[in-house]
Scaffold this active site. Sequence first.
Site, PDB file in Angstrom:
ATOM      1  N   CYS A 137      73.827  27.787   9.520  1.00  0.00           N
ATOM      2  CA  CYS A 137      72.682  27.507  10.384  1.00  0.00           C
ATOM      3  C   CYS A 137      71.383  27.346   9.601  1.00  0.00           C
ATOM      4  CB  CYS A 137      72.532  28.608  11.429  1.00  0.00           C
ATOM      5  SG  CYS A 137      72.588  30.287  10.767  1.00  0.00           S
ATOM      6  N   HIS A 151      65.647  30.218  14.119  1.00  0.00           N
ATOM      7  CA  HIS A 151      65.439  30.514  12.701  1.00  0.00           C
ATOM      8  C   HIS A 151      64.186  29.794  12.197  1.00  0.00           C
ATOM      9  CE1 HIS A 151      69.180  32.480  12.670  1.00  0.00           C
ATOM     10  NE2 HIS A 151      69.893  31.718  11.876  1.00  0.00           N
TER      11      HIS A 151
END
Length: 340
Positions: free
Chosen positions: A130, A243
């Site tokens: 990710c 994120h």
Amino acid sequence: MGYKVVVAGATGNVGREMLNILEERQFPADEVIALASRRSLGTEVSYGDKTLKCKDIEGFDFTGCDIALLAIGSEATKKYAPIAASQGCVVIDNSSLYRYDPEIPLIVPEVNPDAIEDYRNKMIIANPNCSTAQMVVALKPLHDRARVRRVVVSTYQSVSGAGKDGMDELWDQTKAVYNPTSEVPPSKFQKQIAFNVIPQIDVFMEDGQTKEEWKMVAETKKIIDPSIKVTATCVRVPVFVGHSEAINIEFEDFLDEDEARDILREAPGILVVDKREPGGYITPIESVGEYATYISRIRQDSTIENGLNLWCVSDNLRKGAALNAVQIAELLGNRCLKKG
């Protein structure tokens, strides 16, 4: 004529997002099958306005299925991916198991779409980590213009990257802070995550890197260019989803910040929000549920000859996992598995 698609791990965070995104993007599927472990047999999951009952992945026959999206972790993938592939179903795997296999393509569709042709080697395609996925989307258009020499990245990664247990732990610990009679000791994470940051994601390696940091290095080289030097510090922060990354880039050629901003505005998968005023940037909470990788805080780094700094934010359950997997499926369908 559409595809027969399998989503394995359909009851988890990423699996549910895969189902949501398949429906949102109107992926041309005639049939979607939800798979899970035996303990989740019969569990209902949503696919648009439909409700799917999970089937048991154990013993499932993938024959006749076109694409399997796997969000089941490395151990289960090791067992089921080869079975699906041997039965003629192309596997798009979200685990780390196959990312570093030279025969298996590691794909971010905005970055290295031509590598999709290599799926024929083993009928398996790997989905990147990710934290890597959003970074390479930002790096690639800049690399094409000025050649990236070195990247120094610090990540601020949400607890959803550790799954539902990570989200539950942050929630429970946050409540416990306000309740002096209760205590929730660390379980999923190494230390308390509520009101804290933890400079460790995954296990430590011999050279002092964590495996998450190593993944960012290895995957960037495989996806964009093996000559790029990358050093990373990966940090878990008390954010549920999204994120963030502070990225310092050194180029071979000079790249003006205004030109970089224009390049990124035109790049696929990117939205630039970069106003030099309070709040003129994107934070993780604003990325939740969105497809884009957001870029803010683009500025020259005056400490090196050809340097830029930027801030990169994305929904890790989407671009960092489920969205990228569905985009790979779309690319596969458009280039390799055309029907009708």
